[in-house]
Scaffold this motif. Structure first.
Motif, PDB file in Angstrom:
ATOM      1  N   MET A   1     -25.509 -12.869  37.247  1.00  8.45           N
ATOM      2  CA  MET A   1     -24.554 -12.696  36.091  1.00  8.45           C
ATOM      3  C   MET A   1     -25.343 -12.378  34.821  1.00  8.45           C
ATOM      4  O   MET A   1     -26.516 -13.252  34.706  1.00  8.45           O
ATOM      5  N   VAL A   2     -25.168 -11.461  34.075  1.00  9.53           N
ATOM      6  CA  VAL A   2     -26.099 -11.191  32.785  1.00  9.53           C
ATOM      7  C   VAL A   2     -25.586 -12.062  31.723  1.00  9.53           C
ATOM      8  O   VAL A   2     -24.246 -12.159  31.238  1.00  9.53           O
ATOM      9  N   THR A   3     -26.338 -12.862  30.932  1.00  6.66           N
ATOM     10  CA  THR A   3     -25.779 -13.618  29.745  1.00  6.66           C
ATOM     11  C   THR A   3     -26.496 -12.989  28.723  1.00  6.66           C
ATOM     12  O   THR A   3     -27.756 -12.561  28.701  1.00  6.66           O
ATOM     13  N   GLY A   4     -25.875 -13.097  27.591  1.00  9.86           N
ATOM     14  CA  GLY A   4     -26.194 -12.725  26.243  1.00  9.86           C
ATOM     15  C   GLY A   4     -26.362 -13.744  25.350  1.00  9.86           C
ATOM     16  O   GLY A   4     -26.095 -14.987  25.318  1.00  9.86           O
ATOM     17  N   SER A   5     -26.899 -13.489  24.012  1.00 12.52           N
ATOM     18  CA  SER A   5     -26.981 -14.423  23.127  1.00 12.52           C
ATOM     19  C   SER A   5     -25.765 -14.633  22.552  1.00 12.52           C
ATOM     20  O   SER A   5     -25.385 -15.841  21.676  1.00 12.52           O
ATOM     21  N   ASP A   7     -22.980 -15.685  24.278  1.00  7.91           N
ATOM     22  CA  ASP A   7     -22.005 -16.233  25.063  1.00  7.91           C
ATOM     23  C   ASP A   7     -21.334 -17.504  24.217  1.00  7.91           C
ATOM     24  O   ASP A   7     -20.317 -17.524  24.583  1.00  7.91           O
ATOM     25  N   PRO A   8     -22.225 -18.360  23.585  1.00  9.59           N
ATOM     26  CA  PRO A   8     -21.579 -19.384  22.824  1.00  9.59           C
ATOM     27  C   PRO A   8     -20.363 -18.977  21.860  1.00  9.59           C
ATOM     28  O   PRO A   8     -19.578 -19.660  21.767  1.00  9.59           O
ATOM     29  N   LEU A  11     -17.329 -17.983  23.927  1.00  9.22           N
ATOM     30  CA  LEU A  11     -16.861 -19.139  24.521  1.00  9.22           C
ATOM     31  C   LEU A  11     -15.952 -20.018  23.492  1.00  9.22           C
ATOM     32  O   LEU A  11     -14.879 -20.325  23.650  1.00  9.22           O
ATOM     33  N   LYS A  12     -16.399 -19.862  22.120  1.00 12.33           N
ATOM     34  CA  LYS A  12     -15.836 -20.542  21.127  1.00 12.33           C
ATOM     35  C   LYS A  12     -14.588 -19.772  20.721  1.00 12.33           C
ATOM     36  O   LYS A  12     -13.594 -20.440  20.505  1.00 12.33           O
ATOM     37  N   TRP A  13     -14.675 -18.579  20.643  1.00  7.34           N
ATOM     38  CA  TRP A  13     -13.294 -17.776  20.449  1.00  7.34           C
ATOM     39  C   TRP A  13     -12.431 -17.606  21.390  1.00  7.34           C
ATOM     40  O   TRP A  13     -11.140 -17.737  21.111  1.00  7.34           O
ATOM     41  N   LEU A  14     -12.960 -17.671  22.628  1.00  2.00           N
ATOM     42  CA  LEU A  14     -11.788 -17.887  23.696  1.00  2.00           C
ATOM     43  C   LEU A  14     -11.052 -19.026  23.620  1.00  2.00           C
ATOM     44  O   LEU A  14      -9.884 -19.235  24.026  1.00  2.00           O
ATOM     45  N   SER A  15     -11.788 -20.244  23.357  1.00  2.39           N
ATOM     46  CA  SER A  15     -11.326 -21.633  23.120  1.00  2.39           C
ATOM     47  C   SER A  15     -10.217 -21.571  21.960  1.00  2.39           C
ATOM     48  O   SER A  15      -9.173 -22.307  22.210  1.00  2.39           O
ATOM     49  N   ILE A  16     -10.448 -21.144  20.983  1.00  3.70           N
ATOM     50  CA  ILE A  16      -9.714 -21.041  19.643  1.00  3.70           C
ATOM     51  C   ILE A  16      -8.534 -20.224  20.031  1.00  3.70           C
ATOM     52  O   ILE A  16      -7.371 -20.473  19.661  1.00  3.70           O
TER      53      ILE A  16
END
Length: 80
Positions: A1-5, A7-8, A11-16
């Motif tokens: 899986m490719v991760t990028g800078s 990602d946090p 995740l924050k906006w998905l949670s919101i």
């Protein structure tokens, strides 16, 4: 899986977005004495009217006692 800078941030906006969606669902379902937690079960049962509780458990990957509790709560609210 490719991760990028970012990602946090994602995740924050998905949670919101999830939180606001649940709030909106709670408001829309309130007249029916239902809530966002029950919404998923209502959708699954609507899609498959003869859905058994065992099959619902296998679809959700949740603890069987959680599914049983949710189904009982949904049944109680719809029958009273």
């Amino acid at each position: 899986m490719v991760t990028g800078s970012n990602d946090p941030d994602i995740l924050k906006w998905l949670s919101i977005a999830n939180r606001y969606t649940r709030i909106a669902l709670d408001r829309r379902l309130q007249p029916y004495r239902l809530n966002a937690s029950m919404y998923y079960y209502i959708l699954r049962i609507h899609e498959q009217p003869k859905l058994t509780q065992d099959r619902l458990i296998s679809l959700t990957y949740l603890n069987p006692s959680n599914v049983t509790r949710a189904v009982n709560q949904l049944e109680f609210r719809l029958c009273t």
